[in-house]
Motif scaffolding. Structure first.
Motif, short mmCIF file in Angstrom:
data_model
loop_
_atom_site.label_atom_id
_atom_site.label_comp_id
_atom_site.label_asym_id
_atom_site.label_seq_id
_atom_site.Cartn_x
_atom_site.Cartn_y
_atom_site.Cartn_z
N PRO A 273 11.23 0.53 3.51
CA PRO A 273 11.77 0.68 4.82
C PRO A 273 12.35 1.92 5.09
O PRO A 273 13.29 2.51 4.55
CB PRO A 273 13.14 -0.52 4.44
N GLU B 172 9.47 -4.02 0.92
CA GLU B 172 10.98 -3.96 0.94
C GLU B 172 11.12 -3.61 -0.68
O GLU B 172 11.70 -2.61 -0.73
CB GLU B 172 11.52 -5.30 1.33
N ARG C 49 -0.96 1.27 7.07
CA ARG C 49 0.24 1.11 6.75
C ARG C 49 0.77 -0.05 6.35
O ARG C 49 0.40 -1.31 6.88
CB ARG C 49 1.56 1.73 7.94
N SER D 174 4.58 1.44 2.14
CA SER D 174 5.86 2.12 2.65
C SER D 174 7.08 1.27 2.42
O SER D 174 6.97 0.09 3.06
CB SER D 174 5.92 2.48 4.14
N ASP E 122 3.71 -2.28 4.92
CA ASP E 122 5.10 -2.42 4.78
C ASP E 122 5.76 -3.28 3.70
O ASP E 122 5.32 -4.39 3.66
CB ASP E 122 5.94 -2.77 6.32
#
Ligand code: PMT
Length: 396
Positions: free
Chosen positions: A236, A251, A247, A234, A249
């Motif tokens: 942001p 950028e 998940r 994912s 994360d």
């Protein structure tokens, strides 16, 4: 909505967590379920039936001798009219009585008389939960096909800390939705991307886009409910991870590329929902760009890797699903994109429909042609996409 048309008996037994059952009831009716509340006598000491009646719009039943049923057989009628019985909170005493097949109040009687699934959300002091008698009862219930949701660990109303807290209402709603979802992706491993990427220019500025992540998160949730093991890379976004979804994360597009390529060889399906920046600044300034130093800066851009195309080109490529966000001529450009990226399924949406909001309008393009779906919530479209995907995987 997820529970549209589902008829649920919500059983409430005597425990402090009974106050959370009122919120659970709101969530269930909000998801489209028709809920009939049945309480034990001791539950009414914690919350009155009036609260549940007001929230459900239905009379609440407590007494097995309640004469409101024409045949005076509330335990039969209520259980026959249910697709599932969910007891939350389920006290140690209630679970013990059900394990023994007792029918000494309305709730235990309708549980004994049921011909539908029973789900229980235990809530009790940690010592009561760990007591060998409760362990035996839970083993008996599991053997009888009763589905146990939780409990969670944490601070308890009695001041102790440990396992025995009722799952939060949101988690119980999710469990019930997953329970009713056909497991069309059971055994499949699904990798998704979602959200925007952020391409830094200097330590404070960067390039991004309007993707909220909602579409990708809804698909991750629908796939998990359908039985898949889901990993979500994912960008942001301000969304919580769907329950049961791993998940990761990131950028930038390069981060997303790295995390996807590390996993793509080991999954059955890859779904690229992220709005990945096609370009990034060639140089990221180490210090904040100062406007006093001459005119506006000229930022040179370089191409980012095309993650979807690279995954589709892997020797052992997973089944690839792409998204096409277009501002015009959706049919032409989306199908062209599907062929250029050499993928079996692409989901087309118009930028003005798809970015941001809760709803979308999508067209599925596969080897059979175009399949337009009516405007709906992203959650609803995600369910339809998962069903379409499962059918294509079956035919493979
Ligand atoms: O997040 P929301 O607010 O809910 O909005 C959802 C959405 C509009 C972002 C989503 O429905 C959508 O259309 N996502 C794809 C947006 C996009 O970047 O489309 P594209 O046509 O530029 O890219 C085509 C495909 O290639 C996409 O699957 C994209 O993830 C992938 N891609 C693109 C560029 C790149 N460098 N790598 C990629 O993998």
């Amino acid at each position: 909505m997820e529970l549209d048309g589902k008829r649920i008996v919500l059983g409430v037994t005597g425990g402090v967590a009974a106050y959370k059952a009122a919120h659970l009831l709101r969530l269930l009716t909000g998801a489209g379920a028709r809920v009939q509340v049945v309480m034990t006598e001791s539950a009414t000491r914690f919350v009155t039936p009036v609260t549940f009646q007001a929230l459900s719009g239905q009379p609440v039943f407590v007494d097995p001798w309640d004469a409101r049923m024409a045949n005076n057989m509330a335990h039969i009628d209520l259980s026959r009219a249910a697709d599932a019985i969910l007891v939350a909170p389920a006290s140690a005493n209630f679970l013990a009585r059900v394990a023994q097949g007792l029918a000494d109040d309305l709730l235990t009687a309708l549980v004994l008389a049921r011909d539908c699934p029973l789900l229980v959300a235990p809530a009790m002091n940690r010592q009561m939960w760990e007591n060998p008698a409760t362990r035996r009862n839970m083993a008996t219930l599991a053997g009888d096909g009763v589905l146990c949701l939780g409990p969670a660990a944490g601070a308890q109303a009695c001041g102790e800390t440990g396992e025995g807290r009722m799952l939060e209402p949101e988690a119980l709603l999710e469990a019930l939705c997953a329970f009713f979802t056909p497991k069309v992706l059971a055994g499949r491993r699904v990798l998704l991307t979602a959200g925007p990427t952020f391409e830094p220019i200097d330590p404070v500025r960067g390039m991004t886009n309007r993707s909220s992540g909602r579409m990708g998160y809804a698909i991750a949730q629908a796939a998990a409910r359908a039985g898949a093991a889901v990993a979500l890379v994912s960008g942001p976004v301000a969304l919580p991870a769907p329950p049961g979804v791993e998940r990761i994360d990131v950028e930038t597009a390069l981060d997303m590329h790295r995390e996807v390529m590390a996993r793509a060889g080991a999954v059955d399906v890859f779904i690229g929902v992220a709005a990945v920046a096609d370009y990034r600044p060639a140089q990221v300034a180490a210090q904040k760009l100062k406007k006093e130093l001459g005119g506006p800066p000229v930022i040179e851009l370089v191409h980012n890797p095309d993650i979807l195309a690279e995954v589709a080109a892997l020797p052992n490529a997973p089944f690839c699903v792409g998204f096409a966000a277009e501002s015009e001529q959706l049919e032409v450009y989306a199908e062209r994109k599907r062929q250029r990226k050499n993928i079996p399924l692409i989901v087309g949406n118009l930028i003005q429909d798809g970015f941001g909001g809760e709803a979308n309008r999508i067209i599925l393009f596969d080897a059979q042609g175009a399949h337009p779906l009516p405007v709906a919530s992203k959650a609803q479209l995600a369910r339809q996409l998962v069903e379409h995907l499962a059918r294509l995987l079956e035919k493979r």
